[in-house]
Design an enzyme around this catalytic site. Structure first.
Site, PDB file in Angstrom:
ATOM      1  N   THR A 111       5.467   4.349   2.539  1.00 38.37           N
ATOM      2  CA  THR A 111       6.040   5.543   3.151  1.00 38.37           C
ATOM      3  C   THR A 111       6.463   5.277   4.585  1.00 38.37           C
ATOM      4  O   THR A 111       7.604   5.548   4.980  1.00 38.37           O
ATOM      5  CB  THR A 111       5.025   6.700   3.131  1.00 38.37           C
ATOM      6  OG1 THR A 111       4.324   6.724   1.896  1.00 38.37           O
ATOM      7  CG2 THR A 111       5.729   8.030   3.333  1.00 38.37           C
TER       8      THR A 111
ATOM      9  N   GLY B 269       0.819  -1.201   0.000  1.00 41.40           N
ATOM     10  CA  GLY B 269       0.000   0.000   0.000  1.00 41.40           C
ATOM     11  C   GLY B 269       0.854   1.253   0.000  1.00 41.40           C
ATOM     12  O   GLY B 269       2.042   1.225   0.338  1.00 41.40           O
ATOM     13  N   CYS B 270       0.250   2.383  -0.381  1.00 42.99           N
ATOM     14  CA  CYS B 270       1.002   3.635  -0.514  1.00 42.99           C
ATOM     15  C   CYS B 270       1.425   4.205   0.832  1.00 42.99           C
ATOM     16  O   CYS B 270       2.600   4.550   1.038  1.00 42.99           O
ATOM     17  CB  CYS B 270       0.190   4.655  -1.305  1.00 42.99           C
ATOM     18  SG  CYS B 270      -1.478   4.952  -0.666  1.00 42.99           S
ATOM     19  N   TYR B 271       0.492   4.309   1.768  1.00 43.14           N
ATOM     20  CA  TYR B 271       0.856   4.749   3.114  1.00 43.14           C
ATOM     21  C   TYR B 271       1.872   3.792   3.727  1.00 43.14           C
ATOM     22  O   TYR B 271       2.786   4.199   4.444  1.00 43.14           O
ATOM     23  CB  TYR B 271      -0.379   4.785   4.022  1.00 43.14           C
ATOM     24  CG  TYR B 271      -1.271   5.993   3.878  1.00 43.14           C
ATOM     25  CD1 TYR B 271      -0.770   7.287   4.006  1.00 43.14           C
ATOM     26  CD2 TYR B 271      -2.640   5.845   3.665  1.00 43.14           C
ATOM     27  CE1 TYR B 271      -1.603   8.393   3.911  1.00 43.14           C
ATOM     28  CE2 TYR B 271      -3.480   6.940   3.576  1.00 43.14           C
ATOM     29  CZ  TYR B 271      -2.962   8.218   3.696  1.00 43.14           C
ATOM     30  OH  TYR B 271      -3.780   9.313   3.616  1.00 43.14           O
ATOM     31  N   VAL B 272       1.692   2.523   3.454  1.00 43.77           N
ATOM     32  CA  VAL B 272       2.550   1.496   4.032  1.00 43.77           C
ATOM     33  C   VAL B 272       3.988   1.658   3.562  1.00 43.77           C
ATOM     34  O   VAL B 272       4.941   1.571   4.350  1.00 43.77           O
ATOM     35  CB  VAL B 272       2.032   0.090   3.666  1.00 43.77           C
ATOM     36  CG1 VAL B 272       2.917  -0.981   4.289  1.00 43.77           C
ATOM     37  CG2 VAL B 272       0.594  -0.083   4.102  1.00 43.77           C
TER      38      VAL B 272
END
Length: 270
Positions: A78, A73-76
């Protein structure tokens, strides 16, 4: 490449031959804990594929040998890249607070009233507060693997008035003896050879514009001596390193191509 709503990839991927390279950009195969999948996504757990975050220790070799890859995932991405060196080096206690602002494209293109320009421009808002965001167990899974013990994360996502990009501020309590010089060396060592992770010079802080359109992550770290906290700030483009760009990076590795092929390193900030 599968880019379907969460829970739909498993229904078709199981019928494909083993030699076919499949990269799922959805969440279906990211989590190893079936109970966490059922809690945050609902429905039966489809299983776990090779986790495609090549910058984590040992993962690049796993991706190269795999034909089924789960794109993070994108937040993950980061939060994991911001915090993994701390936990891998036992430089932080096993809990962290992550507050991350994302552009509206993180929610997709569906016409929703709260994502319209007139609603978003000039306003910021938190959502999925209190440990309810679906990326929470995935972040904890990655950081626990890095630490070799369970790590707890309090994650608060924030909708920002921009179309794309993520800026994450990640805070953890240092272990005894973990000074800023030791912490900076851990980041320099972890990412020195990584083409897409840029640990910035001291005093320079990440900004989303600098990563726009690139597959890069910009990271900076310091120690708040007064509060006795490590503060890591990371930025990336949620549509490239946070999604499609990372999927292509994983495909390059799995196919034996140059890992950076077709992927910009520099952002398009003016």
């Amino acid at each position: 490449f599968l880019a379907l709503p969460h829970g739909q990839s498993a229904a078709i991927a199981t019928d494909w031959p083993d030699h076919l390279l499949v990269i799922d950009i959805g969440a279906d195969f990211r989590l190893s804990d079936a109970a966490q999948w059922e809690k945050f996504y609902g429905g039966p757990h489809a299983g776990t594929w090779t986790y495609g975050l090549p910058e984590l220790p040992g993962v690049r070799a796993q991706v190269a040998a795999s034909r089924r890859i789960a794109n993070p995932g994108c937040y993950v991405t980061t939060a994991t890249l911001a915090l993994a060196p701390l936990f891998a080096g036992h430089l932080a206690e096993p809990d962290a607070v992550v507050v991350a602002a994302s552009g509206t494209s993180g929610a997709g293109r569906a016409p929703k009233a709260h994502l319209m320009g007139s609603e978003v421009m000039g306003s910021m808002s938190a959502y999925s507060v209190g440990g309810t965001h679906r990326h929470t167990p995935e972040i904890e899974q990655n950081l626990s693997d890095a630490a070799g013990r369970p790590v707890t994360v309090s994650f608060t996502p924030v909708l920002a008035p921009m179309p794309r990009g993520i800026l994450a501020t990640c805070v953890a309590r240092p272990t005894p003896g973990a000074d800023v010089a030791t912490i900076r060396r851990a980041f320099e060592t972890a990412y020195a050879a990584e083409p897409f992770v840029h640990f910035l010079p001291e005093g320079s802080w990440p900004q989303t514009a600098a990563t726009l359109g690139s597959n890069s992550v910009h990271i900076q770290v310091t120690v708040d001596e007064h509060a006795e906290r490590i503060v890591v700030v990371a930025a990336l483009d949620n549509l490239t390193k946070g999604a499609a760009g990372q999927a292509l990076q994983n495909a390059n590795i799995a196919l034996g191509l140059d890992e950076t092929a077709g992927l910009p390193v520099a952002g398009v900030a003016p």
